[in-house]
Design a protein around this motif. Structure first.
Motif, short mmCIF file in Angstrom:
data_model
loop_
_atom_site.label_atom_id
_atom_site.label_comp_id
_atom_site.label_asym_id
_atom_site.label_seq_id
_atom_site.Cartn_x
_atom_site.Cartn_y
_atom_site.Cartn_z
N GLN A 55 0.82 -1.24 -0.10
CA GLN A 55 0.09 0.11 -0.08
C GLN A 55 0.71 1.29 -0.10
O GLN A 55 0.60 2.15 -0.83
CB GLN A 55 -1.03 -0.07 1.09
N ASP B 206 2.18 1.77 -3.41
CA ASP B 206 1.06 2.12 -4.33
C ASP B 206 0.93 3.87 -4.09
O ASP B 206 0.96 4.40 -5.01
CB ASP B 206 -0.04 1.38 -4.07
N ARG B 207 0.96 4.19 -2.86
CA ARG B 207 0.85 5.54 -2.67
C ARG B 207 1.72 6.44 -3.29
O ARG B 207 1.46 7.35 -3.87
CB ARG B 207 0.59 5.75 -1.18
N ALA C 135 3.91 5.42 -5.69
CA ALA C 135 4.00 5.57 -7.13
C ALA C 135 2.86 6.44 -7.72
O ALA C 135 3.16 7.09 -8.59
CB ALA C 135 3.76 3.99 -7.55
N ARG C 136 1.55 6.51 -7.16
CA ARG C 136 0.43 7.43 -7.58
C ARG C 136 1.03 8.81 -7.43
O ARG C 136 0.60 9.53 -8.34
CB ARG C 136 -0.80 7.25 -6.79
N ALA C 137 1.62 9.04 -6.43
CA ALA C 137 2.39 10.59 -5.88
C ALA C 137 3.12 10.90 -7.06
O ALA C 137 3.24 12.17 -7.76
CB ALA C 137 2.73 10.53 -4.76
N GLU D 263 3.46 9.57 -10.15
CA GLU D 263 2.78 9.60 -11.45
C GLU D 263 2.02 11.03 -11.58
O GLU D 263 2.00 11.61 -12.67
CB GLU D 263 1.73 8.47 -11.61
N ALA D 264 1.68 11.58 -10.55
CA ALA D 264 0.93 12.90 -10.68
C ALA D 264 1.93 13.84 -11.11
O ALA D 264 1.33 14.93 -11.62
CB ALA D 264 0.12 13.20 -9.42
#
Length: 85
Positions: A41, A44-45, A47-49, A51-52
């Motif tokens: 988790q 994932d957080r 990676a998403r940050a 990607e933004a």
């Protein structure tokens, strides 16, 4: 597979090395199930940050560049080895 489309090739050498590194990290971590899920988790957080805020080519441009370079590093598709490059 949809009509008129080809699968994206997979760089086998890179893929195999990535799996080897991840398996080694997991086996050395000796985490319980809840710790493993929490680590996933967090990854994932993060990676998403990232990607933004990432800059670079569009997804389509990136895929085209990967198709062009794939044969050079042992890329394969479900149809077999990538030819050219």
């Amino acid at each position: 597979m949809r009509q008129g489309r080809s699968p994206v090739s997979v760089p086998i050498k890179v893929y195999d090395e990535t799996i080897r590194v991840l398996k080694r990290a997991i086996s050395h971590a000796k985490l319980g199930r809840s710790e493993t899920l929490a680590a996933i988790q967090r990854l994932d957080r993060r990676a998403r940050a990232l990607e933004a805020t990432v800059e670079g080519p569009s997804f389509a441009e990136f895929i085209e560049a990967e198709r062009t370079r794939s044969a050079g590093y042992g890329g394969r598709t479900v149809l077999g080895a990538v030819v050219g490059g």
